[in-house]
Structure formats: C-alpha cells, structure tokens
Design a protein around this motif. Structure first.
Motif, PDB file in Angstrom:
ATOM      1  N   ILE A   3       0.821  -1.206   0.000  1.00 26.99           N
ATOM      2  CA  ILE A   3       0.000   0.000   0.000  1.00 26.99           C
ATOM      3  C   ILE A   3       0.863   1.266   0.000  1.00 26.99           C
ATOM      4  CG2 ILE A   3      -1.725   1.309   1.299  1.00 26.99           C
ATOM      5  CD1 ILE A   3      -2.778  -1.215  -0.066  1.00 26.99           C
ATOM      6  N   LEU A   4       1.991   1.261   0.723  1.00 24.45           N
ATOM      7  CA  LEU A   4       2.820   2.456   0.842  1.00 24.45           C
ATOM      8  C   LEU A   4       3.935   2.529  -0.202  1.00 24.45           C
ATOM      9  CD1 LEU A   4       3.105   3.080   4.677  1.00 24.45           C
ATOM     10  CD2 LEU A   4       1.403   3.856   3.035  1.00 24.45           C
ATOM     11  N   GLY A   5       3.839   1.726  -1.249  1.00 17.40           N
ATOM     12  CA  GLY A   5       4.738   1.883  -2.381  1.00 17.40           C
ATOM     13  C   GLY A   5       6.092   1.235  -2.253  1.00 17.40           C
ATOM     14  N   VAL A   6       6.368   0.531  -1.142  1.00 18.47           N
ATOM     15  CA  VAL A   6       7.677  -0.083  -0.953  1.00 18.47           C
ATOM     16  C   VAL A   6       7.912  -1.181  -1.988  1.00 18.47           C
ATOM     17  CG1 VAL A   6       9.166  -1.335   0.651  1.00 18.47           C
ATOM     18  CG2 VAL A   6       7.654   0.469   1.495  1.00 18.47           C
ATOM     19  N   ALA A  24       3.140   4.504  -5.185  1.00 17.10           N
ATOM     20  CA  ALA A  24       2.959   3.150  -5.738  1.00 17.10           C
ATOM     21  C   ALA A  24       2.452   3.234  -7.174  1.00 17.10           C
ATOM     22  CB  ALA A  24       2.004   2.346  -4.869  1.00 17.10           C
ATOM     23  N   ALA A  25       1.471   4.118  -7.417  1.00 15.05           N
ATOM     24  CA  ALA A  25       0.928   4.283  -8.766  1.00 15.05           C
ATOM     25  C   ALA A  25       1.994   4.822  -9.726  1.00 15.05           C
ATOM     26  CB  ALA A  25      -0.274   5.224  -8.732  1.00 15.05           C
ATOM     27  N   MET A  26       2.791   5.784  -9.249  1.00 15.05           N
ATOM     28  CA  MET A  26       3.842   6.356 -10.103  1.00 15.05           C
ATOM     29  C   MET A  26       4.877   5.305 -10.490  1.00 15.05           C
ATOM     30  SD  MET A  26       6.618   9.363  -9.266  1.00 15.05           S
ATOM     31  CE  MET A  26       7.641   8.224  -8.307  1.00 15.05           C
ATOM     32  N   PHE A  27       5.400   4.575  -9.501  1.00  7.79           N
ATOM     33  CA  PHE A  27       6.408   3.568  -9.803  1.00  7.79           C
ATOM     34  C   PHE A  27       5.835   2.458 -10.685  1.00  7.79           C
ATOM     35  CE2 PHE A  27       9.016   4.894  -5.948  1.00  7.79           C
ATOM     36  CZ  PHE A  27      10.062   5.373  -6.715  1.00  7.79           C
TER      37      PHE A  27
END
Length: 336
Positions: free
Chosen positions: A96-99, A161-164
């Motif tokens: 959820i936090l993009g990790v 997360a969406a960007m990566f």
C-alpha cells in the motif's frame, strides 16, 4: 478490540500450533500440485533419491517453493506490522505504501537499461528501491502544517505506488526483451524459484525477522505516542530509523525473490492482533507464523484454480486481501 488468547500460556500454545500448521502446509506444498505425488514418494525423495521425474520435481521445485513461500509470507507480514506501528496507520503495508513498487521499479530499470541478471544484484537493487520509495513517501507524508498523519501517509503511498507502477509498465512496453525477463517475477509468484534465489536474500530476511523481535518492546513504547515515548526516555528517531531499516530488509528481500505480492502485510498484522492484543512482543512472532500460513495456503490453492495452469500467488493474496482492506479502510474513515 478484545483478543482471543488471554494468557501467556495460551499465546505460547498458539505459536506452537501455528508452527505445526506451517510445517504441515510446507509438507502439503511438496506433495500437492499438477504432478500427482504420494506422501511415500515425497519421503523417498529425501531418503532414497533415484533421479526419477517425481523426485527431481520434489527436490528442485517443490521444496524450494515451500521454503520460499514460508520465508516471504513471514517477511511481508512482519514488515507490515512494523509499518503499521511506526506510522500508527492501520492501512500501512509494503504494497500500500509503495515499498514493493519501488523495489520492482529498481529491478526493472536495471534489467531494461543495464541488462542485469545477477540474483545478488537483484537483491541489492530491491533494497535500494524499497528504501528510496519509503523515504519519498515519508517526506510527502510530513509536508503541511499537521505533519505526518495516517491519511496523508496512505495517500502519499498510493500516489508513489501508482507512479512507480506506471513507470515500470512504461519501460516494459518499450522493451519487450526486458518484459520477457521479468514478467514471471512481476506477477508476484514463488513458482519456479530456486534455492539460490532464496539463498541470496535469506541473510537479510533473517536479520529483519530477528531484529523485529528484539525491537518489539521498544515498539510497544513508541505506539503509546511520540510525547509519551520521549517522556519515558526513548529516542524515538532511532527506534523509527531501526524499524525502517528492518522493513527495507524484509520487504526488499521478499520482492527480490518473489516479486511484488500484495496485501499480505496489511491483512496478517490485524489477524495477529485479533489473537494476541496490542503487545508487539507477540504481534511480531504471530505475524511471522500467520504470514507463512497465508502465503503457503494461497500458493497451494493457486495450483488448482485454473489447472492445468497455475495462477500467480499474488493474484490469490489480492483476492483474499482486498475485501479485508476495504473493511479496514471503511472502519477507520468512519472513526474520523
């Protein structure tokens, strides 16, 4: 929320039962699948290996898969528990936090532009990507007059997360060779992984799991609130930094070997609290056990969903975890 296991004795008993379930699921992972294997054949593969097709499948495919499933499930769950603690955000998890997305992005960049194929390099790149994504999310979450809040952290994580993920997909569209090299990995699966892949990351995962147990008492103090923790003499910055390092080791190591598997880190810590309450000295080991149980169960089920093909285990964990995530999100927003 009242927890089910009230006494220390019952909590130890629960851990023992959970460990036995993990062992049973690992054994089942070795036996069940597209290739029909009996329990006696599985035992003979270790005691009287004869080079048959069944024995080769057991030793080269099923055993590594079971070990990786247990390690990755435990790692993602413990990483999620630590993230929820240091951010005081019940929606926090590596996915959820993009990790996970950051770790995936770093590996795809290396494969696309530098033709990296080394397992050891994948590990370091996953750690680097996880660390960079965590730092960006934290910085974005602290912007504004209110400072770091669970809502801002969740929104920042979703955005990163969406960007990566978008950048990763864009690179793969432009480079078909890279797509072929990493597609199996990006799906979030433990099928076809080797012991060498696990061996490249297991030292970091082990450090992360053991470190999480040792830091759990300090986490108990931290979750009481920043001011309270400082009043009790805790140097909260060091505790948060230590927990963040452990999260990077656990999440980065998991992504390096299995790809981005979603929502294990958000579901399991809540299940652990259901059994143990709010004491992180119990939440951490219960998260490890329950995470291994969840991922091993999902992997076994994934073999039968679209047989004779196999669904990536990441698809199953997403199906299981999404309704739970929606429930937690609705509960938290209703409390605002």
């Amino acid at each position: 929320m009242a927890h089910k296991l009230k006494t220390v004795r019952n909590k130890w008993l629960g851990l023992a039962i959970g460990a036995l379930i993990v062992v049973a699921l690992m054994a089942s992972s070795v036996v069940y699948g597209l290739t029909s294997i009996t329990w006696s054949t599985a035992l003979n593969a270790f005691t009287q290996f004869d080079g048959s097709n069944e024995h080769i499948i057991i030793i080269d495919n099923r055993v590594p898969r079971a070990l990786i499933g247990a390690a990755v499930g435990a790692s993602l769950a413990v990483a999620g528990a630590l993230m929820q603690a240091i951010t005081r955000n019940p929606l926090a998890s590596p996915s959820i936090l993009g990790v996970n997305a950051g770790a995936s992005f770093a590996i795809v960049v290396a494969v696309t532009f530098f033709s990296v194929t080394s397992l050891a390099a994948f590990s370091w790149l996953a750690f680097l990507g996880a660390a960079v994504a965590s730092l960006i999310v934290y910085v974005l979450g602290t912007l504004g007059r209110e400072g770091l809040t669970p809502m801002k952290l969740t929104l920042a994580g979703a955005a990163i997360a969406a960007m990566f993920s978008s950048l990763t997909q864009g690179m793969l569209v432009l480079n078909e060779k890279a797509l072929e090299d990493v597609l199996f990995w990006l799906a979030g699966s433990i099928e076809g992984r080797s012991l060498d892949m696990l061996g490249a990351v297991i030292p970091y995962i082990a450090i992360g799991l053991v470190g999480a147990v040792f830091i759990s008492k300090k986490i108990n103090t931290l979750v009481m609130g920043e001011d309270v923790a400082k009043g009790l003499g805790q140097r909260t910055l060091f505790v948060k930094a230590g927990a963040a390092l452990l999260i990077v080791l656990l999440a980065g190591g998991s992504v390096a070997v299995a790809g981005p598997i979603a929502l294990v880190g958000i579901v399991v810590p809540h299940l652990a609290r259901f059994f143990t309450g709010s004491d992180y000295r119990w939440i951490i080991p219960y998260s490890a056990i329950l995470g291994a149980i969840l991922l091993l169960s999902a992997d076994i089920a994934a073999r039968y969903v679209i047989m004779p093909l196999e669904a990536p285990v990441g698809v199953l964990t997403a199906v299981i975890g999404t309704p739970f995530f929606v429930y937690i999100a609705r509960r938290e927003f209703n409390q605002l």
